[in-house]
Design a protein around this motif. Structure first.
Motif, short mmCIF file in Angstrom:
data_model
loop_
_atom_site.label_atom_id
_atom_site.label_comp_id
_atom_site.label_asym_id
_atom_site.label_seq_id
_atom_site.Cartn_x
_atom_site.Cartn_y
_atom_site.Cartn_z
N GLU A 145 0.85 -1.41 -0.18
CA GLU A 145 0.15 -0.10 -0.01
C GLU A 145 0.92 1.16 0.07
O GLU A 145 0.33 2.31 -0.15
CB GLU A 145 -0.91 0.10 1.37
CG GLU A 145 -2.18 -1.11 1.17
CD GLU A 145 -2.96 -1.02 2.45
OE1 GLU A 145 -2.81 0.08 3.06
OE2 GLU A 145 -3.70 -1.78 2.41
N ASN A 146 2.00 1.35 0.51
CA ASN A 146 2.83 2.50 0.57
C ASN A 146 4.12 2.59 0.09
O ASN A 146 4.85 3.61 -0.19
CB ASN A 146 3.02 2.61 2.22
CG ASN A 146 2.05 2.86 3.06
OD1 ASN A 146 1.52 3.99 2.99
ND2 ASN A 146 1.21 1.66 3.46
N VAL A 147 4.45 1.45 -0.67
CA VAL A 147 5.80 1.61 -1.45
C VAL A 147 5.45 1.70 -2.84
O VAL A 147 4.92 0.62 -3.49
CB VAL A 147 7.09 0.25 -1.10
CG1 VAL A 147 7.95 0.24 -1.82
CG2 VAL A 147 6.97 0.37 0.28
N LYS A 151 3.03 -2.30 -5.77
CA LYS A 151 1.82 -2.79 -6.40
C LYS A 151 1.82 -3.18 -7.90
O LYS A 151 1.33 -4.18 -8.40
CB LYS A 151 0.69 -1.51 -6.50
CG LYS A 151 -0.12 -1.31 -5.26
CD LYS A 151 -1.23 -0.37 -4.88
CE LYS A 151 -1.78 -0.18 -3.73
NZ LYS A 151 -2.92 0.82 -3.67
N SER A 152 2.66 -2.26 -8.86
CA SER A 152 2.94 -2.67 -10.30
C SER A 152 3.64 -3.86 -10.14
O SER A 152 3.27 -4.88 -10.90
CB SER A 152 3.74 -1.47 -10.81
OG SER A 152 4.94 -1.19 -10.10
N ILE A 202 -7.32 -14.86 2.81
CA ILE A 202 -6.86 -14.16 3.84
C ILE A 202 -5.79 -13.29 2.99
O ILE A 202 -5.70 -12.22 3.14
CB ILE A 202 -5.95 -15.09 4.77
CG1 ILE A 202 -7.08 -15.82 5.53
CG2 ILE A 202 -5.23 -14.07 5.72
CD1 ILE A 202 -8.20 -14.82 6.42
N CYS A 203 -4.98 -13.62 2.07
CA CYS A 203 -4.11 -13.34 1.21
C CYS A 203 -4.89 -11.92 0.60
O CYS A 203 -4.43 -10.95 0.46
CB CYS A 203 -3.43 -14.12 0.07
SG CYS A 203 -1.89 -15.28 0.90
N ASN A 204 -5.91 -12.32 -0.25
CA ASN A 204 -6.73 -11.32 -0.85
C ASN A 204 -7.00 -10.09 0.00
O ASN A 204 -6.90 -8.83 -0.38
CB ASN A 204 -7.62 -11.79 -1.75
CG ASN A 204 -7.42 -12.84 -2.53
OD1 ASN A 204 -6.07 -12.47 -3.33
ND2 ASN A 204 -8.24 -13.87 -3.35
N ALA A 205 -7.48 -10.43 1.18
CA ALA A 205 -7.95 -9.60 2.13
C ALA A 205 -6.75 -8.57 2.64
O ALA A 205 -7.02 -7.10 3.09
CB ALA A 205 -8.49 -10.26 3.55
N PHE A 206 -5.35 -9.18 2.76
CA PHE A 206 -4.50 -8.14 2.92
C PHE A 206 -3.90 -7.51 1.83
O PHE A 206 -2.76 -6.85 1.81
CB PHE A 206 -3.16 -9.15 3.60
CG PHE A 206 -3.44 -9.38 5.05
CD1 PHE A 206 -3.19 -8.32 5.97
CD2 PHE A 206 -4.15 -10.48 5.56
CE1 PHE A 206 -3.16 -8.48 7.41
CE2 PHE A 206 -4.15 -10.71 6.91
CZ PHE A 206 -3.73 -9.69 7.92
N GLY A 207 -4.48 -7.78 0.51
CA GLY A 207 -4.09 -7.09 -0.63
C GLY A 207 -2.89 -7.81 -1.35
O GLY A 207 -2.02 -7.10 -1.97
N LEU A 208 -2.57 -9.11 -0.90
CA LEU A 208 -1.50 -9.73 -1.34
C LEU A 208 -1.84 -11.13 -2.43
O LEU A 208 -3.03 -11.24 -2.36
CB LEU A 208 -0.71 -10.31 -0.27
CG LEU A 208 -0.15 -9.28 0.87
CD1 LEU A 208 0.26 -10.04 1.94
CD2 LEU A 208 1.10 -8.41 0.19
#
Length: 494
Positions: A145-147, A151-152, A202-208
């Motif tokens: 979310e911050n680096v 995301k890309s 759970i991975c998806n919930a964490f955005g992973l």
């Protein structure tokens, strides 16, 4: 020709390498600390490249000091600080951010968001551990979310994430292996301890993405080979990987259900082998994988205590009642046994099994005749009380009767503490004649897999000093009642 095993212990404060001979005896140890990168928000990081270069440097130093030919090293085992997490570019192997250390709570808002969205119970049911920024999932989510490039890279399947063991395996194998073991995976809060797979939901919930995470292998699997960037004449196999507390459990020989160990450090990890099936704690413990060996997974119950050895440091550095930790045993022995002073070391809340982050520390029971010796004894005794609380809770929740407690760490050299621990727990307390149990666990697993060690022989070579309770039940009940009363007073203030 003699064969050796190289044990790597990558811990929070530094990295150690130990060389073990063909009988499992440590013949040399070299270590080097790394920077603790802490900002004014209390965020804690490590530089993963610094850790990697330190490992190469101390391994070279160990070979020079021992004059051992690298061809005689049969295998490598790794133990590592748990929950510390990082991310790197899969294509060039460059970290995209520092490693975020287990102590860092920057993921708190992410956990609060997930809890608000109704994921709290699901995370606990699937992963065995309560939703918390302490674990790796929220740290990795924060990076995404911050680096900037995270995301890309994630979208393009070019992001690799993991714990410190997976980073070392990746670097040692020249980028060929992105792997972790069951013990480390189970502490990420992304691994389903029931299906034994990365939990897609759970991975998806964490955005992973699960595809960004390492392959999960047996703790004694072949992780690849390494020549330490040309330091070794020929590549050697990496044959053991464990989180440090799990490695200590294995190194202590706690291989059958019901066996329990406590590591006394800054804080303490109390861990019980519960066998082939998980047990979900209802009273504040967490469930993780102990390890998986030769395709056979085993589980643990664990309780973590924030302040044990650190309480002794507080006595020395902050209130200056003592000049060294060694003084505590003699002062405790000289104290008035009728004094009823207790100390609850809730410097930053209470951990297992109370889990009150708002609690603060307190002395209770002080009278006009309470002096330095009594205050010191109360602080030392608080270590034993906390360990006993968790050990007894493990016995209750597992249904497995405690036969004894195996212990390790610096405070185990305090004979007063070890005797009081045996007295208050009413079980034998066994102190091994060796140190560095985390490195031993990883190295022994690697050595057994490489055919250098025989299980019974190498673990049978560890001897122990046993402390046996000499306290009557009435006295024990009286002391424990006073401790529980002090805990209730502490919790009542929050």
């Amino acid at each position: 020709m003699a064969k050796y095993i190289l044990g790597i212990d990558q811990s929070t404060q530094g990295t150690k390498v130990l060389l073990f001979d063909n009988e499992g005896k440590a013949i040399c140890r070299v270590d080097k600390g790394h920077r603790q990168i802490i900002d004014d928000r209390g965020w804690v990081e490590h530089d993963p490249m610094e850790i990697w270069h330190n490992l190469l440097e101390i391994t070279k130093e160990l070979l020079a000091e021992t004059k051992v030919d690298s061809k005689d090293i049969a295998a490598v085992g790794i133990s590592n600080q748990r929950e510390t997490a990082m991310a790197w570019n899969r294509e060039n192997g460059e970290p995209i951010y520092n490693a975020i250390v287990w102590q860092c709570a920057r993921g708190a808002a992410i956990c609060q968001r997930l809890d608000h969205d109704g994921f709290g119970d699901r995370v606990k049911d699937h992963t065995g551990i309560p939703l918390s920024p302490y674990f790796s999932g929220a740290k990795l989510a924060w990076i995404v979310e911050n680096v900037g490039e995270a995301k890309s890279l994630l979208a393009a399947d070019k992001l690799a994430v993991g714990t410190m063991d997976s980073w070392l395996v990746y670097k040692l194998t020249g980028g060929k292996a992105h792997k972790t073991d069951f013990s480390n995976a189970s502490r990420t809060q992304l691994f389903n301890i029931n299906t034994l797979k990365w939990d897609e939901e759970i991975c998806n919930a964490f955005g992973l993405k699960a595809s960004a995470l390492p392959e999960v292998c047996d703790s004694n699997a072949l992780y690849g080979t390494t020549d330490f960037e040309g330091l070794f004449e020929k590549p050697v196999p990496i044959h053991g990987v464990f989180g440090d507390s799990h490695a200590a459990l294995y190194g202590q020989g706690c291989h059958t259900p019901g066996m329990i160990k406590a590591t006394y450090g800054t804080g303490s990890s109390v861990m019980m082998n519960i066998g082939e099936k998980p047990i979900q704690s209802k009273k504040g413990l967490v469930t993780s994988l102990a390890w998986s060996l030769d395709g056979k997974p085993e589980y643990v119950l664990e309780g973590n205590i924030n302040y044990t050895g650190a309480s002794i440091s507080w006595l020395k550095d902050n209130v200056e009642l003592i000049e060294s930790a060694k003084e505590t045993a003699e002062l405790a022995k000289k104290s008035n046994p009728a004094d009823k002073t207790y100390f609850v070391p809730a410097f930053s809340g209470l951990g297992a099994p109370y889990w009150d982050s708002e609690a603060t520390g307190m002395f209770t029971g002080i009278t006009r005749v309470t002096g330095k010796a009594e205050l010191v004894r109360a602080v030392v005794d608080s270590i034993a009380y906390q360990i006993s609380d968790i050990a007894e809770l493990m016995e209750e929740e597992s249904g497995k009767e405690l036969q004894g407690l195996r212990v390790d760490g610096g405070p185990t050299r305090n004979d007063y503490l070890m005797q009081f621990q045996a007295d208050i727990l009413d079980r034998p307390v066994e102190v091994p004649d060796v140190e560095e149990l985390s490195a031993i666990g990883a190295a022994y697993a690697a050595g057994i897999s490489a055919g250098i060690y025989e299980n019974k022989k190498v673990f049978g070579s560890i001897s122990r000093i046993s402390y046996v309770s000499g306290m009557g039940q009435d006295r024990r009940d009286q002391l424990k009642s006073g401790w529980k009363s002090s805990i209730r007073r502490t919790l009542a203030r929050t």
